[in-house]
Design a protein around this motif. Structure first.
Motif, short mmCIF file in Angstrom:
data_model
loop_
_atom_site.label_atom_id
_atom_site.label_comp_id
_atom_site.label_asym_id
_atom_site.label_seq_id
_atom_site.Cartn_x
_atom_site.Cartn_y
_atom_site.Cartn_z
N THR A 129 2.78 6.38 -5.90
CA THR A 129 2.88 6.32 -7.36
C THR A 129 2.72 7.68 -8.02
O THR A 129 3.12 7.85 -9.14
CB THR A 129 1.84 5.35 -7.98
OG1 THR A 129 0.58 5.66 -7.41
CG2 THR A 129 2.20 3.91 -7.73
N LYS A 130 2.11 8.62 -7.33
CA LYS A 130 1.95 9.94 -7.95
C LYS A 130 2.83 11.00 -7.31
O LYS A 130 2.64 12.19 -7.53
CB LYS A 130 0.49 10.35 -7.90
CG LYS A 130 -0.36 9.53 -8.86
CD LYS A 130 -1.69 10.16 -9.06
CE LYS A 130 -2.42 9.49 -10.19
NZ LYS A 130 -3.72 10.14 -10.40
N SER A 131 3.72 10.57 -6.47
CA SER A 131 4.62 11.53 -5.83
C SER A 131 5.84 11.76 -6.71
O SER A 131 6.64 10.86 -6.95
CB SER A 131 5.03 11.01 -4.45
OG SER A 131 6.15 11.74 -4.01
N VAL A 132 5.96 12.96 -7.22
CA VAL A 132 7.06 13.30 -8.12
C VAL A 132 8.41 13.06 -7.44
O VAL A 132 9.33 12.50 -8.02
CB VAL A 132 6.93 14.77 -8.58
CG1 VAL A 132 8.15 15.21 -9.38
CG2 VAL A 132 5.66 14.95 -9.41
N ASP A 133 8.50 13.46 -6.17
CA ASP A 133 9.78 13.32 -5.49
C ASP A 133 10.14 11.85 -5.25
O ASP A 133 11.30 11.46 -5.37
CB ASP A 133 9.75 14.07 -4.15
CG ASP A 133 9.65 15.57 -4.38
OD1 ASP A 133 9.98 16.02 -5.49
OD2 ASP A 133 9.24 16.29 -3.45
N GLU A 135 0.83 -1.21 0.00
CA GLU A 135 0.00 0.00 0.00
C GLU A 135 0.87 1.26 0.00
O GLU A 135 0.55 2.25 -0.63
CB GLU A 135 -0.92 -0.03 1.22
CG GLU A 135 -2.24 0.65 1.02
CD GLU A 135 -3.19 -0.15 0.14
OE1 GLU A 135 -4.27 0.37 -0.11
OE2 GLU A 135 -2.85 -1.27 -0.30
N GLY A 136 1.98 1.16 0.72
CA GLY A 136 2.90 2.30 0.78
C GLY A 136 3.45 2.64 -0.60
O GLY A 136 3.58 3.80 -0.98
N LYS A 158 1.95 1.96 -3.43
CA LYS A 158 0.83 2.55 -4.20
C LYS A 158 0.66 4.03 -3.86
O LYS A 158 0.41 4.85 -4.72
CB LYS A 158 -0.47 1.82 -3.85
CG LYS A 158 -0.64 0.51 -4.58
CD LYS A 158 -2.06 0.00 -4.34
CE LYS A 158 -2.17 -1.47 -4.62
NZ LYS A 158 -3.30 -2.07 -3.91
N SER A 159 0.78 4.32 -2.57
CA SER A 159 0.50 5.70 -2.16
C SER A 159 1.54 6.65 -2.73
O SER A 159 1.32 7.85 -2.79
CB SER A 159 0.44 5.80 -0.64
OG SER A 159 1.73 5.72 -0.10
N ASN A 181 0.66 14.59 -13.53
CA ASN A 181 0.11 15.37 -12.42
C ASN A 181 1.10 16.42 -11.88
O ASN A 181 0.75 17.18 -10.99
CB ASN A 181 -0.33 14.44 -11.27
CG ASN A 181 0.82 13.64 -10.68
OD1 ASN A 181 1.59 13.02 -11.42
ND2 ASN A 181 0.97 13.66 -9.38
N ALA A 182 2.32 16.45 -12.41
CA ALA A 182 3.34 17.33 -11.82
C ALA A 182 3.05 18.80 -12.09
O ALA A 182 2.71 19.18 -13.20
CB ALA A 182 4.71 16.96 -12.38
N VAL A 183 3.20 19.63 -11.07
CA VAL A 183 3.13 21.08 -11.26
C VAL A 183 4.53 21.69 -11.21
O VAL A 183 4.73 22.85 -11.53
CB VAL A 183 2.23 21.79 -10.22
CG1 VAL A 183 0.82 21.26 -10.30
CG2 VAL A 183 2.79 21.64 -8.81
N GLN A 184 5.48 20.86 -10.76
CA GLN A 184 6.88 21.27 -10.79
C GLN A 184 7.68 20.13 -11.36
O GLN A 184 7.32 18.98 -11.20
CB GLN A 184 7.40 21.50 -9.36
CG GLN A 184 7.23 22.89 -8.83
CD GLN A 184 7.88 23.04 -7.46
OE1 GLN A 184 7.94 22.11 -6.69
NE2 GLN A 184 8.36 24.22 -7.18
#
Lengths: 439, 692
Positions: free
Chosen positions: B165-169, B159-160, B162-163, B270-273
């Motif tokens: 997967t959208k974190s750019v960093d 789950e970690g 998965k959580s 989804n990245a804004v930076q």
């Protein structure tokens, strides 16, 4: 197993005596109204100079949100005697570190230097207060930097918009309804004159506390403080009159979306009293009871035993005028947000209906004692606490006595506070959901 | 045995006496340099190899313990994640104390205890310090590694992942290590859902047996304790810990640096930076003679607020909240130099260019004496400030041991920092910071940043979020609210003249110059169309006559190439018959169209509309701004291969109140044909006979 029980019993009997570790300090006012707190600790050749200003996001004009935080950037741009771009070079080339931060309630600036640079630290902070240069170049540069800070910390961060969404629904009148970072279009619209007026109003000695802590000679330090800060003119008194919130009487249901997440979260939030109220301390203990440590109620039940949550937490966001008590959970596997919420609620209801056990109560006291000892472990941390207790609590000696407040809180008070503040009809239920692509 | 040796260290700080009167226009001078001393921790070793370092400090009534098992780096391969799951399982009960009792007691004491696969840390008030040590030792030596706990931690780990997967960093960090060191290198491998699912409880137990042992372990104790007492306690609680049979592993070499400087791009819509890191592998150990010079060079380049990178990217340009660089050291020769920042999408390309510029600058232009002096002063200051924390002394002692450093490493540290010269800085910058073999890893929103990144002239290679090479993706942008396939099509119809005007068009004649890439001749094409579906095309070359002919009269048709005529097949006839009208959009049914996304077509944002007719699907692209159709795309299966054909449409001009494109570029696999219309006529010069 037997041994374990025995040692626990022995501990219960042991009295909670503490080493004397009083933080000694001296405080006084300058003629211009600036409050000064000195703390001497010569054990390491390090000194912290810091100034806290009683200005935060809540003091902003509603159409100019973000101004207070923006100032935290602007006031590094230079002064009449410190050229633009030199601030950080001066600090680091003298072996120091510095930073600043802003909340809804106050703005804090500090430097830490080897102790032979005390005078330099005082000079810099007095320069910042006396005559900072606020011009269009600085405003334009920092405008871009602040926007990047928002993208970095909020827009690109998983769960980064969570506090913003909680506050939005919890506060309708009070400026806590906005965020500290503010709205970028407000900053774009602000004129140079508005920035200058903000500085004139809030950055005055009678709205500030100076703390000098560490390896100092008290008499010499007092003289330097008088030399550098004494001549700074007093400003107008600041009158604060924030609108009061109406009580929340019906559950507020809301949804928020975040494109940076995959796993949704359920959050509930309750409005609670100001940080100085005794009940705010009681609520801190309830948070700890619910989610601090592996044996805490929510963690043990939902993460450990039932495996319904990836993470659960409770915290009491204490602020000067109100607090916000927040519970949250991230579901694991097939658990729905509704189920998770019901499970969390069940534990809150238990605190309302039954006294926590004496052992759990003692556990809380031990935790808070441990936190208390660790809170005063660095000189710069002590400086920050001294400033905060003076400015937001009106009692510097809380740095030594706050633990006594926690120790005096009874199990009955914990039950009463849970009943009074954690009512289902007085809260926000926020579903924090992944935003799908292309929506 | 108790030792408390202190060393007086010369501080290379400016020291002048303070002036008597203040003149605030002058920056105050520092007072006399403070005297600092460096304590040396007490030490002892147990028979099982556990080495213990003790720093007494009675300022606060607390004690901290740090256990560090100094195993060689090793890859976990197909079961990557085995160590992190073991770490999560440790410290949750022992063979002697149930999990619930164990956790309850830690919390009850107000203490902290946490484990990972390479050790543990704990802290408590002094009055509980012995019990915490006992619990820590018991958890390390006799862990409860149960199936139930294993399944739970595995589920949480999945789950970690998965959580994140959208974190750019998070993605930037994963891909950064994998691309630099290689996915099979211990520093480059990463945990995935798949590797987690491969792990069994037996793997966990085996890993514990193999790696969680005292003979490479250090226990560091800092705080309100007495050396002799604590020594007895450590012996009592840790002596039963058995040493291992000896692990023989070799640390593999990391990948070579790239052959030439290039961008490795990872698309995250989804990245804004954009997360940017300019990186190359280095081999640098703490006892390398270059070490202190590298620290100084990095400090000037990107080690602080007033560094080259931050002053350029943040203070001069306002691209970012901060830009920094770092150089890692590693005993096994695998570490990285990285210059990194996060910037808004629009300035991603500029930030890449400016970062490379600053790295080049420190390599080619000598740093100023002032910059060098300032960097040194910062190191001296940091050294002094760090001494406030009693754990610093322990950290230094541990560093000396695990890195095999000379005993006087920290005693001579400031002296060596102070000896670094301007030439040294330039020399090590050239040795360790690369601009010719740098990998520029950019994680960001491709649809917004790629068109400009392409203009930097650097080669761009594309990777997915697991560091696998991929083809250049088609970048999509979010579709504004209210826009659907129907609105896109009706906007297009309005843009080219409106339904009424279009319905008046009965015939269309186009005479065009044709360019066939690679062909030595320039044919002319005459295309005629008549409602509902009559079609004629003739291609002539001057001096060669008719090259190609295609006709369809509504019921039958043929194709003629160099005099050879071939009737249209039944399938082709059916397809032609299905066309009703000269403007397809007037007749598309809502059920046949779906709006897929916004993508970039030739630098322009375009709505991508999927058209489904029976089993056939094709795509139409409409310019978001002008609303005009700019591309048709269809894919055909030919001899088992799929061939995509695109028709780029441009140069719209008004003819009889209708916008007609005057240029078409047809790309059919490797073949490119361009048609430029010089005559377009509506409802003129065409009769039904022209289609026979």
């Amino acid at each position: 197993m037997k041994k374990n029980v025995f040692s626990l019993a022995a501990l219960l009997l042991a009295s909670i005596s503490m080493h004397a570790q009083e933080v000694k300090f001296e405080e006084y006012d300058l003629d211009n109204g600036m409050h000064v707190i000195l703390h001497q600790d010569n054990s390491a050749p390090v000194v912290t100079t810091s100034v806290m200003y009683h200005v935060g996001a809540k003091d902003e004009h509603p159409e100019r949100t973000g101004m207070a935080h923006f100032f935290e950037h602007l006031l590094f741009e230079g002064t009449q005697n410190i050229p633009r771009g030199e601030w950080f070079t001066i600090v680091s080339s003298n072996g120091g570190s510095n930073n600043a931060n802003t909340t809804d309630d106050r703005t804090y600036y500090y430097e830490v230097f080897p102790s032979n640079n005390l005078e330099l630290g005082l000079w810099m902070e007095s320069e910042r207060l006396l005559h900072p240069i606020i011009n269009q170049i600085g405003v334009d540069t920092q405008n871009e930097v602040v926007k990047e800070e928002k993208r970095l910390r909020v827009d690109n961060q998983p769960y980064g918009k969570f506090i913003e969404n909680v506050k939005l629904h919890m506060f309708k009148k009070h400026p806590y309804k906005g965020t500290t970072i503010g709205k970028m279009e407000h900053l774009d619209a602000a004129s140079l004159e508005e920035f200058q007026a903000f500085n004139k109003k809030f950055y005055v000695p009678n709205n500030a506390v100076l703390v000098v802590a560490g390896d100092i000679d008290v008499a010499e330090t007092k003289k330097m403080i008088e030399d550098y800060f004494g001549p700074i003119p007093r400003g107008e008194d600041i009158v604060r009159n924030f609108p009061k919130e109406d009580p929340i009487t019906e559950t507020i249901k809301a949804k928020a979306y975040d494109s940076n997440i995959q796993i949704p979260a359920i959050m509930t939030a309750y409005r609670t009293p100001a940080m100085t109220e005794r009940d705010a301390y009681v609520l801190d203990m309830i948070s700890s009871y619910l989610s601090d440590g592996k044996s805490s109620v929510l963690y043990k039940k939902l993460v450990d035993d039932k495996k319904m949550a990836l993470q659960v937490g409770a915290f009491n966001l204490s602020q000067e005028d109100y607090g916000t008590y927040i519970l949250f959970g991230l579901p694991l596997g097939d658990t729905t947000l509704e189920t998770l919420l019901a499970e969390i609620d069940e534990e809150v209801v238990k605190i309302q209906n039954e006294l926590i056990t004496e052992k759990d109560h003692q556990k809380l006291l031990n935790k808070f004692e441990n936190n208390f000892v660790n809170a005063n472990s660095s000189v710069s941390g002590i400086a920050n606490s001294l400033a905060r207790y003076y400015m937001l609590y009106g009692d510097v000696n809380l740095i030594n006595t706050e633990i006594e407040i926690y120790k005096s809180i009874t199990r009955e008070e914990i039950q009463a506070a849970a009943k009074k503040y954690l009512k289902p009809n007085q809260r926000l239920i926020l579903e924090y959901l992944p935003q799908k692509d292309d929506e | 045995m108790k030792t408390k040796i202190t060393t007086l260290i010369a501080l290379f700080l400016l020291s002048l006496s303070a002036t008597a009167q203040i003149d605030r226009s002058v920056q105050p001078k520092p007072g006399p340099a403070p005297k600092i001393t460096l304590e040396v921790p007490g030490e002892f070793e147990l028979k099982n190899g556990l080495k213990v370092l003790v720093v007494e400090n009675h300022k606060l009534p607390r004690v901290s313990y740090t256990l560090r098992i100094d195993n060689k780096p090793h890859a976990e391969g197909k079961t990557a994640g085995v160590s992190s799951i073991l770490g999560a399982m440790l410290g949750n009960g022992t063979l002697n104390i149930s999990k619930d009792d164990f956790n309850e007691e830690i919390d009850f004491l107000g203490a902290r205890l946490s484990f990972n696969a390479q050790g543990a840390s704990a802290s408590a008030l002094s009055k509980y310090s012995e019990r915490i040590m006992e619990l820590m030792a018991d958890a390390a030596i006799n862990p409860l590694l149960t199936e139930e706990e294993f399944e739970k931690e595995k589920a949480k780990a999945i789950e970690g992942i998965k959580s994140n997967t959208k974190s750019v960093d998070a993605i930037a960090s994963r891909v950064g290590g994998a691309l630099s060191f290689g996915k099979n290198h211990p520093y480059g491998e990463f945990v995935t859902e798949e590797t987690l699912n491969n792990i069994t409880i037996d793997n966990i137990r085996a890993y514990y047996q193999k790696y969680f042992n005292p003979n490479h372990a250090y226990l560091v104790i800092v705080g309100d304790i007495d050396f002799d007492t604590v020594k007895k306690q450590v012996k009592k609680y840790f002596k039963k810990w058995e040493e291992d049979a000896g692990i023989i592993t070799t640390v593999p070499k990391p990948l070579d640096n790239v052959q030439y400087t290039q961008i490795s791009f990872i698309d995250m819509p989804n990245a804004v930076q954009s997360n940017i890191s300019v990186t190359n592998n280095v081999s640098l150990k703490m006892d390398d003679p270059d070490y202190h010079a590298v620290l100084i060079a990095n400090k000037i380049l990107g080690g602080g607020f007033d560094s080259y990178l931050n002053m350029n990217l943040r203070e001069e340009h306002g691209y970012t909240y901060g830009a920094r660089s770092s150089v890692g050291t590693d005993r096994y020769g695998a570490s990285r130099f990285t210059a990194g920042t996060s910037v808004r999408n629009a300035v991603t390309d500029s930030a890449v260019v400016e970062s490379l510029k600053e790295i080049k600058r420190i390599k080619t232009t000598p740093v100023t004496a002032e910059a060098l002096r300032n960097a040194k002063a910062k190191y001296v200051g940091d050294f002094v400030l760090a001494l406030e924390s009693p754990s610093t002394v322990a950290r230094y002692a541990l560093n000396i041991k695990v890195n095999n450093l000379p005993k006087d490493f920290y005693k001579t540290y400031l002296e060596k920092i102070n000896a670094v010269t301007i030439d040294d800085v330039q020399r090590v910058a050239n040795k360790y910071f690369s601009t010719d073999n740098a990998r520029v890893i950019v994680v960001g929103k491709g649809s917004e940043v790629i068109p400009n990144l392409e203009k930097t002239g650097l080669t761009i290679k594309y990777f997915d979020t697991y560091a696998n090479p991929v083809d250049k993706p088609v970048f999509s942008k979010p579709i504004p609210a209210g826009v659907t396939a129907q609105t896109v099509i009706s906007d297009y119809i309005t843009a080219i003249g409106g339904k009424d005007n279009l319905e008046k068009v009965n015939t269309l004649l186009v005479e065009a110059d044709m360019t066939i890439q690679g062909a030595p001749f320039a044919p002319k094409a005459i295309i005629k169309r008549m409602t509902p579906n009559k079609f004629s095309m003739e291609v002539n070359v001057e001096g060669m006559g008719t090259l190609m002919k295609q006709k369809f009269n509504g019921t039958t048709g043929y194709q003629e190439q160099q005099g050879q005529r071939k009737p249209l097949s039944d399938k082709e006839i059916a397809e032609k018959k299905a066309e009703i009208g000269l403007f397809e959009e007037l007749h598309l049914k809502p059920s046949e169209v779906t709006l897929e996304s916004i993508v970039t077509v030739e630098d322009k944002d375009a709505y991508k509309v999927k058209v489904t007719k029976g089993d056939d699907t094709s795509f139409k692209y409409y310019d978001v701004e002008s609303k005009l159709l700019i591309r048709n795309e269809s894919t055909k299966e030919m001899q088992g291969q799929s061939l995509t054909s695109t028709e780029d449409i441009s140069d719209y001009k008004v003819v009889n109140g209708v916008m007609i494109p005057h240029q078409q570029q047809i790309t059919n696999g490797p073949q490119i044909i361009i048609l430029k219309a010089n005559t377009v006529k509506i409802n003129e010069e065409i009769s039904a006979d022209d289609f026979n």
